[in-house]
Design a protein around this motif. Structure first.
Motif, PDB file in Angstrom:
ATOM      1  N   GLY A  19       4.988   9.238  15.964  1.00 27.23           N
ATOM      2  CA  GLY A  19       4.520  10.555  16.381  1.00 27.23           C
ATOM      3  C   GLY A  19       4.420  11.566  15.261  1.00 27.23           C
ATOM      4  N   ALA A  20       4.915  12.779  15.520  1.00 32.96           N
ATOM      5  CA  ALA A  20       4.817  13.877  14.555  1.00 32.96           C
ATOM      6  C   ALA A  20       5.559  13.559  13.263  1.00 32.96           C
ATOM      7  N   ALA A  21       6.690  12.858  13.369  1.00 33.62           N
ATOM      8  CA  ALA A  21       7.463  12.510  12.176  1.00 33.62           C
ATOM      9  C   ALA A  21       6.684  11.541  11.288  1.00 33.62           C
ATOM     10  N   ALA A  22       5.960  10.623  11.917  1.00 33.89           N
ATOM     11  CA  ALA A  22       5.148   9.676  11.162  1.00 33.89           C
ATOM     12  C   ALA A  22       4.023  10.402  10.428  1.00 33.89           C
ATOM     13  N   GLN A  23       3.420  11.369  11.104  1.00 35.42           N
ATOM     14  CA  GLN A  23       2.350  12.151  10.476  1.00 35.42           C
ATOM     15  C   GLN A  23       2.899  12.963   9.308  1.00 35.42           C
ATOM     16  N   ALA A  24       4.089  13.548   9.505  1.00 43.66           N
ATOM     17  CA  ALA A  24       4.711  14.328   8.438  1.00 43.66           C
ATOM     18  C   ALA A  24       5.020  13.445   7.241  1.00 43.66           C
ATOM     19  N   ALA A  25       5.434  12.211   7.511  1.00 40.08           N
ATOM     20  CA  ALA A  25       5.747  11.278   6.435  1.00 40.08           C
ATOM     21  C   ALA A  25       4.497  10.928   5.631  1.00 40.08           C
TER      22      ALA A  25
ATOM     23  N   PHE B 162       8.377  -1.803  -0.975  1.00 38.36           N
ATOM     24  CA  PHE B 162       8.933  -0.465  -1.130  1.00 38.36           C
ATOM     25  C   PHE B 162      10.273  -0.532  -1.856  1.00 38.36           C
ATOM     26  N   ASP B 163      10.682   0.609  -2.407  1.00 37.12           N
ATOM     27  CA  ASP B 163      11.925   0.691  -3.178  1.00 37.12           C
ATOM     28  C   ASP B 163      13.012   1.474  -2.448  1.00 37.12           C
ATOM     29  N   ALA B 164      12.624   2.218  -1.417  1.00 38.41           N
ATOM     30  CA  ALA B 164      13.578   3.014  -0.643  1.00 38.41           C
ATOM     31  C   ALA B 164      13.041   3.161   0.771  1.00 38.41           C
ATOM     32  N   ALA B 165      13.948   3.302   1.718  1.00 35.64           N
ATOM     33  CA  ALA B 165      13.540   3.418   3.115  1.00 35.64           C
ATOM     34  C   ALA B 165      14.173   4.637   3.773  1.00 35.64           C
ATOM     35  N   VAL B 166      13.384   5.287   4.618  1.00 28.05           N
ATOM     36  CA  VAL B 166      13.827   6.453   5.377  1.00 28.05           C
ATOM     37  C   VAL B 166      13.564   6.178   6.850  1.00 28.05           C
ATOM     38  N   ALA B 167      14.419   6.671   7.711  1.00 25.05           N
ATOM     39  CA  ALA B 167      14.212   6.480   9.152  1.00 25.05           C
ATOM     40  C   ALA B 167      14.628   7.734   9.916  1.00 25.05           C
ATOM     41  N   THR B 168      13.900   8.029  10.974  1.00 31.52           N
ATOM     42  CA  THR B 168      14.329   9.114  11.859  1.00 31.52           C
ATOM     43  C   THR B 168      15.447   8.551  12.740  1.00 31.52           C
ATOM     44  N   PRO B 169      16.366   9.406  13.196  1.00 28.35           N
ATOM     45  CA  PRO B 169      17.504   8.934  13.992  1.00 28.35           C
ATOM     46  C   PRO B 169      17.127   8.094  15.204  1.00 28.35           C
ATOM     47  N   ASP B 170      16.005   8.434  15.850  1.00 25.61           N
ATOM     48  CA  ASP B 170      15.617   7.700  17.058  1.00 25.61           C
ATOM     49  C   ASP B 170      15.147   6.272  16.766  1.00 25.61           C
TER      50      ASP B 170
ATOM     51  N   THR C 251      17.091  10.867   8.849  1.00 21.58           N
ATOM     52  CA  THR C 251      16.881  12.298   9.021  1.00 21.58           C
ATOM     53  C   THR C 251      15.593  12.571   9.795  1.00 21.58           C
ATOM     54  N   ASN C 252      15.556  13.715  10.436  1.00 23.64           N
ATOM     55  CA  ASN C 252      14.325  14.146  11.101  1.00 23.64           C
ATOM     56  C   ASN C 252      13.393  14.845  10.107  1.00 23.64           C
ATOM     57  N   ASP C 253      13.984  15.311   8.990  1.00 28.60           N
ATOM     58  CA  ASP C 253      13.185  15.968   7.956  1.00 28.60           C
ATOM     59  C   ASP C 253      12.727  14.928   6.945  1.00 28.60           C
ATOM     60  N   VAL C 254      11.812  14.070   7.373  1.00 24.77           N
ATOM     61  CA  VAL C 254      11.369  12.967   6.521  1.00 24.77           C
ATOM     62  C   VAL C 254      10.640  13.463   5.277  1.00 24.77           C
ATOM     63  N   ALA C 255       9.949  14.576   5.393  1.00 25.38           N
ATOM     64  CA  ALA C 255       9.198  15.107   4.247  1.00 25.38           C
ATOM     65  C   ALA C 255      10.143  15.448   3.099  1.00 25.38           C
ATOM     66  N   LYS C 256      11.271  16.075   3.424  1.00 20.05           N
ATOM     67  CA  LYS C 256      12.255  16.434   2.401  1.00 20.05           C
ATOM     68  C   LYS C 256      12.824  15.184   1.747  1.00 20.05           C
TER      69      LYS C 256
END
Length: 236
Positions: free
Chosen positions: A80-86, A110-118, A145-150
């Motif tokens: 959703g929105a988090a994927a678009q922000a990413a 990839f060299d690093a992974a990020v995930a939203t809590p859900d 984190t929910n702030d994937v952009a950061k």
């Protein structure tokens, strides 16, 4: 015993027996580097901690002021929105089920992974695959984190992880040998400040036993651990 080449042996002869200032160490590393590629500079911090004890473990991340010199490919588990922000933030791979299938098939682009809590309910199933490779998203490291952009910005901008091994030594990337001595010393200072700040309360005796910096193909240079400020100034 490992047998080193002539260039390595000659480089060893230029290294002082006593520890030097961070800036002097970085200058020396650049002088003794003879590799035909841009070597990675690493700091080895030998600490007086017993990582077998839960209250003496040391792990975290720190942002290098001058970056790491490495291009970091970031994968993000989001919808959703988090994927678009990413995607807008420059993530190299964004997905959920399809991304998981790729990883299960042995594809690690990839060299690093990020995930939203859900998404951690799903990502957790990949623990045995991602964990040993140091790619498992972790809330303590800011990668859940929910702030994937950061998170993406920090990872691509030079955030590196530090973790003391079973011998109490934290090996941390400080940059590339092509950096200026001042840039490397600044990065070193950021890492050292963080390691000092995160000293486990249960640690006893001398906390920092020794510090060595080295390039991929260079011998190590001992750094004066008593220098805890003005890292870009020479002690000479």
């Amino acid at each position: 015993m490992t047998k080193h080449g002539k260039k390595y042996v000659e480089a060893e002869k230029q290294i002082p027996a006593e520890p030097v200032s961070p800036l002097a160490a970085m200058k020396l590393l650049k002088e003794i580097s003879v590799a035909n590629f841009d070597e990675t500079v690493t700091g080895d911090f030998r600490l007086g901690i017993d990582t077998r004890q839960a209250d003496q473990q040391l792990r975290g991340t720190v942002s290098l002021p001058n970056g790491s010199g490495k291009t970091v490919r970031v994968a993000v588990f989001a919808e959703g929105a988090a994927a678009q922000a990413a995607e807008e933030a420059g993530a190299d791979i964004v997905g959920t089920d399809e991304l998981m299938q790729q990883i299960q098939a042995g594809e690690f682009n990839f060299d690093a992974a990020v995930a939203t809590p859900d998404q951690m309910g799903k990502v957790g199933r990949l623990g045995k695959i991602l964990g040993p490779r140091g790619l498992m998203p972790n809330p303590k490291l800011g990668t859940v984190t929910n702030d994937v952009a950061k998170a993406i910005k920090e990872l691509k901008g030079g955030r590196v992880e530090y973790r003391a091994d079973r011998y109490g030594i934290a090996h941390v990337v400080l940059g590339k040998v092509s950096f200026t001595p001042e840039q490397l010393a600044e990065n070193y200072g950021a890492v050292y400040d963080e390691i000092l700040r995160m000293k486990p309360a249960a640690a006893k005796g001398k906390y920092v036993k020794s510090i060595t910096v080295s390039g991929t193909m260079t011998p190590g240079v001992s750094v004066d651990s008593s220098v805890t400020r003005a890292y870009t100034e020479s002690a000479e």
